[in-house]
Design a protein around this motif. Structure first.
Motif, short mmCIF file in Angstrom:
data_model
loop_
_atom_site.label_atom_id
_atom_site.label_comp_id
_atom_site.label_asym_id
_atom_site.label_seq_id
_atom_site.Cartn_x
_atom_site.Cartn_y
_atom_site.Cartn_z
N SER A 158 0.88 -1.16 0.00
CA SER A 158 0.00 0.00 0.00
C SER A 158 0.92 1.22 0.00
O SER A 158 2.12 1.08 0.22
CB SER A 158 -0.87 0.03 1.25
N TRP A 159 0.36 2.41 -0.20
CA TRP A 159 1.21 3.61 -0.17
C TRP A 159 1.83 3.78 1.20
O TRP A 159 2.89 4.39 1.34
CB TRP A 159 0.43 4.84 -0.59
N SER A 160 1.18 3.26 2.24
CA SER A 160 1.75 3.34 3.60
C SER A 160 3.12 2.68 3.67
O SER A 160 3.98 3.10 4.42
CB SER A 160 0.83 2.62 4.59
N ASN A 161 3.28 1.65 2.87
CA ASN A 161 4.55 0.90 2.86
C ASN A 161 5.44 1.28 1.68
O ASN A 161 6.28 0.49 1.25
CB ASN A 161 4.25 -0.59 2.82
N LEU A 162 5.25 2.50 1.18
CA LEU A 162 6.01 2.93 0.00
C LEU A 162 7.52 2.81 0.19
O LEU A 162 8.28 2.71 -0.77
CB LEU A 162 5.63 4.39 -0.34
N THR A 163 7.95 2.80 1.44
CA THR A 163 9.39 2.66 1.71
C THR A 163 10.02 1.46 1.01
O THR A 163 11.17 1.53 0.57
CB THR A 163 9.67 2.59 3.23
N VAL A 164 9.28 0.35 0.87
CA VAL A 164 9.89 -0.83 0.23
C VAL A 164 10.07 -0.62 -1.28
O VAL A 164 10.73 -1.42 -1.94
CB VAL A 164 9.13 -2.15 0.52
N ASN A 165 9.48 0.44 -1.82
CA ASN A 165 9.82 0.86 -3.20
C ASN A 165 10.89 1.96 -3.16
O ASN A 165 11.99 1.81 -3.70
CB ASN A 165 8.61 1.45 -3.93
N GLU A 166 10.53 3.09 -2.55
CA GLU A 166 11.30 4.32 -2.77
C GLU A 166 12.58 4.41 -1.96
O GLU A 166 13.56 4.98 -2.42
CB GLU A 166 10.43 5.55 -2.55
N SER A 167 12.58 3.90 -0.73
CA SER A 167 13.83 3.97 0.04
C SER A 167 14.89 3.12 -0.66
O SER A 167 16.07 3.50 -0.70
CB SER A 167 13.61 3.47 1.47
N PHE A 168 14.46 1.99 -1.23
CA PHE A 168 15.41 1.14 -1.95
C PHE A 168 15.91 1.82 -3.22
O PHE A 168 17.11 1.78 -3.53
CB PHE A 168 14.79 -0.22 -2.28
N ALA A 169 14.99 2.42 -3.96
CA ALA A 169 15.41 3.08 -5.20
C ALA A 169 16.38 4.22 -4.86
O ALA A 169 17.39 4.42 -5.53
CB ALA A 169 14.20 3.60 -5.96
N ASN A 170 16.08 4.95 -3.78
CA ASN A 170 17.00 6.01 -3.35
C ASN A 170 18.35 5.41 -2.99
O ASN A 170 19.40 5.92 -3.39
CB ASN A 170 16.41 6.77 -2.16
N TYR A 171 18.34 4.30 -2.25
CA TYR A 171 19.61 3.72 -1.83
C TYR A 171 20.39 3.13 -3.00
O TYR A 171 21.62 3.05 -2.96
CB TYR A 171 19.40 2.68 -0.73
N SER A 172 19.69 2.74 -4.07
CA SER A 172 20.40 2.21 -5.24
C SER A 172 21.33 3.28 -5.83
O SER A 172 22.35 2.96 -6.44
CB SER A 172 19.42 1.73 -6.30
N GLU A 173 20.97 4.55 -5.64
CA GLU A 173 21.84 5.63 -6.13
C GLU A 173 23.17 5.58 -5.37
O GLU A 173 24.24 5.78 -5.95
CB GLU A 173 21.15 6.99 -5.94
N TYR A 174 23.09 5.30 -4.07
CA TYR A 174 24.31 5.14 -3.29
C TYR A 174 25.13 3.97 -3.84
O TYR A 174 26.34 4.09 -4.09
CB TYR A 174 23.97 4.89 -1.81
#
Ligand SMILES: [Zn+2]
Length: 509
Positions: A158-174
């Motif tokens: 759900s959007w509540s758990n968006l972290t499992v999409n976006e935090s990972f995508a952000n960390y992939s930049e690292y």
């Protein structure tokens, strides 16, 4: 998709057939035969050149506006290497039949990770004058690609758990920056991200996993992206690379072609590491804020120890591992301590005399707001003694009000000009004022050399620093710069408050 024949089309999956119709139309038939979520559906139509690339046997296509076709490989060309890198890092090969990227004008957002068909905003379109300085869109290319696993293969429940999409995508930049350009570059990128979060107080009260938002758009914020990436970096460092990446692999395999949420991530990481992670997830995923730290230390001459007191000034104390560098006789010694969830914690360290300097969060891993006042001499010592980028950069930043007032500040600037990482050099060049005779004497000849640095952004910063001298002997450097390919070098004259076409009369008159 039935379109005028002059247009190309793009959708999820593979183009199975393409048939001419009457009236100059054509029908393209795209087939997506693996499960994915509805919001990842995509159809694109337009006048594009298609530049073909490849990863293993999988087509990698760049749909690009014809004007930019000659630069397609410069813009997108690292994509196959990224697919290989992420496939290996995750132990999970890129799961789809092709990967295409396209850009659109007037797009509402930065980019979108439609399965196998990523859409980028038009800022991705860059020309050689920009690309020679920096491909400013490469982080986004990595980000959207990583979503093909974290977001598309396993989709947030759900959007509540968006972290499992976006935090990972952000960390992939690292991860990409670390692999391709080195740890300093990755640390610099993440420092900017985490600072954006830290400096936005409204975000302090938001849980990472959030069930009570007004609009789903609210969840797409600095907490879910930038802070979330910082949290994954902490988790990776706490667990170690082997367990962290094995946990990600387990999460992907367990939940492939289905949904995932933060608890499933926790269970995967616990399964492979054998450690309980409720304490971590409760404070960082299901809680809000971050440590706000103050510290002080006292010397106990009889015991030959210093007592370092860490104070957490936020309402809810955190527990966390913390790297502390204690400088004794100018040399750092690293201590890794565990800070309990208490307002005050004290740690004792052996020293030969009172410590010259204590640097907390020396590895820069903890997402925290730290109050710091160091003397220029201490910042100089920290700069010289730190392997980690953030400690060096913080030391450099720490002297910004002392430049021109304190000799240690000038020495630090001189050391920073020789730093292995180019952003540190640029920061030093921006802080100095070569119109000051003493600074010029100490730094001028090193700055002159940097006008030939391999990085055009460093060249540009060096030229801007020299322009402040208003010395006519630099005219040849400036004249050469006017004809440079790099936009940054061409633009560097403007920093002396003149337009470069008239710099002689305005700046050197
Ligand atoms: Zn994203």
């Amino acid at each position: 998709m039935t379109v005028p024949d002059k247009y190309v089309t793009l959708s999820n999956g593979l183009l199975k057939d393409s048939q001419k119709e009457a009236n100059g139309l054509r029908t393209d038939h795209w087939v997506m035969d693996k499960r994915h979520s509805t919001y990842l559906f995509f159809m694109g139509v337009g006048e594009y050149a298609i530049v073909k690339d490849k990863w293993r046997n999988i087509p990698v296509d760049y749909y690009i506006e014809k004007e930019y076709e000659p630069y397609a490989k410069q813009i997108y060309g690292n994509t196959p290497e990224m697919i290989e890198f992420f496939s290996k890092k995750l132990g999970y090969d890129y799961p789809w039949a092709k990967y295409a990227q396209i850009s659109g004008r007037d797009y509402v957002s930065g980019a979108m990770e439609n399965t196998t068909a990523t859409l980028h905003g038009s800022d991705i379109l860059q020309k050689p004058g920009q690309l020679i300085d920096e491909n400013t869109w490469e982080d986004t290319i990595a980000h959207e690609l990583f979503h093909q696993w974290f977001g598309d293969l396993v989709t947030a429940e759900s959007w509540s758990n968006l972290t499992v999409n976006e935090s990972f995508a952000n960390y992939s930049e690292y991860l990409w920056n670390e692999y391709k350009y080195g740890k300093d570059q990755a640390d610099y990128h993440q420092m900017k991200d985490v600072n954006n979060y830290i400096h936005n107080p409204a975000d302090f009260k938001k849980d990472l996993v959030r069930f009570d938002y007004d609009s789903r758009e609210d969840v797409f914020d600095l907490v879910t992206y930038q802070k979330g990436g910082g949290i994954l970096h902490m988790l990776r460092n706490y667990l170690g690379d082997d367990a962290f990446f094995a946990g990600l692999n387990d999460y992907l395999k367990t939940n492939e072609y289905q949904n995932g949420e933060a608890h499933q991530l926790r269970l995967s990481l616990e399964k492979v590491s054998g450690r309980d992670l409720n304490w971590f997830f409760n404070q960082w995923y299901f809680g809000s804020g971050n440590p706000k730290l103050k510290y002080s230390y006292t010397f106990e001459p009889v015991k030959k120890q210093i007592a370092v007191t860490i104070e957490q000034t936020q309402e809810q104390p955190f527990q966390f591992p913390l790297a502390i560098d204690v400088y004794d006789n100018g040399k750092p010694k690293r201590y890794n301590v565990w800070v309990n969830a208490e307002a005050k914690s004290t740690f004792n360290f052996d020293v030969s005399k009172n410590a010259d300097l204590v640097n907390i969060n020396a590895d820069g891993i903890l997402v925290a707001d730290i109050s710091d006042t160091k003397t220029p001499e201490q910042n100089l010592m920290q700069f010289a003694g730190s392997k980690e980028f953030k400690s060096r950069y913080n030391a450099l930043n720490g002297i910004k009000d002392q430049v021109g007032k304190n000799p240690a500040a000038t020495k630090l600037l001189a050391a920073a000009l020789k730093d292995p990482y180019f952003r540190t050099k640029i920061k030093a060049l921006q802080l100095m004022d070569l119109s000051n005779a003493e600074q010029f004497k100490a730094l001028g000849s090193d700055v002159e050399k940097l006008t030939n640095d391999p990085k055009t952004l460093v060249q540009a910063a060096a030229i801007s620093a020299l322009a402040k001298t208003k010395d006519k002997k630099y005219l040849p450097i400036f004249e050469k710069g006017v004809n440079a390919v790099s936009n940054a070098v061409k633009g560097s004259f403007r920093k002396c408050n003149c337009r470069y076409r008239s710099f002689e009369s305005k700046c050197f008159g």
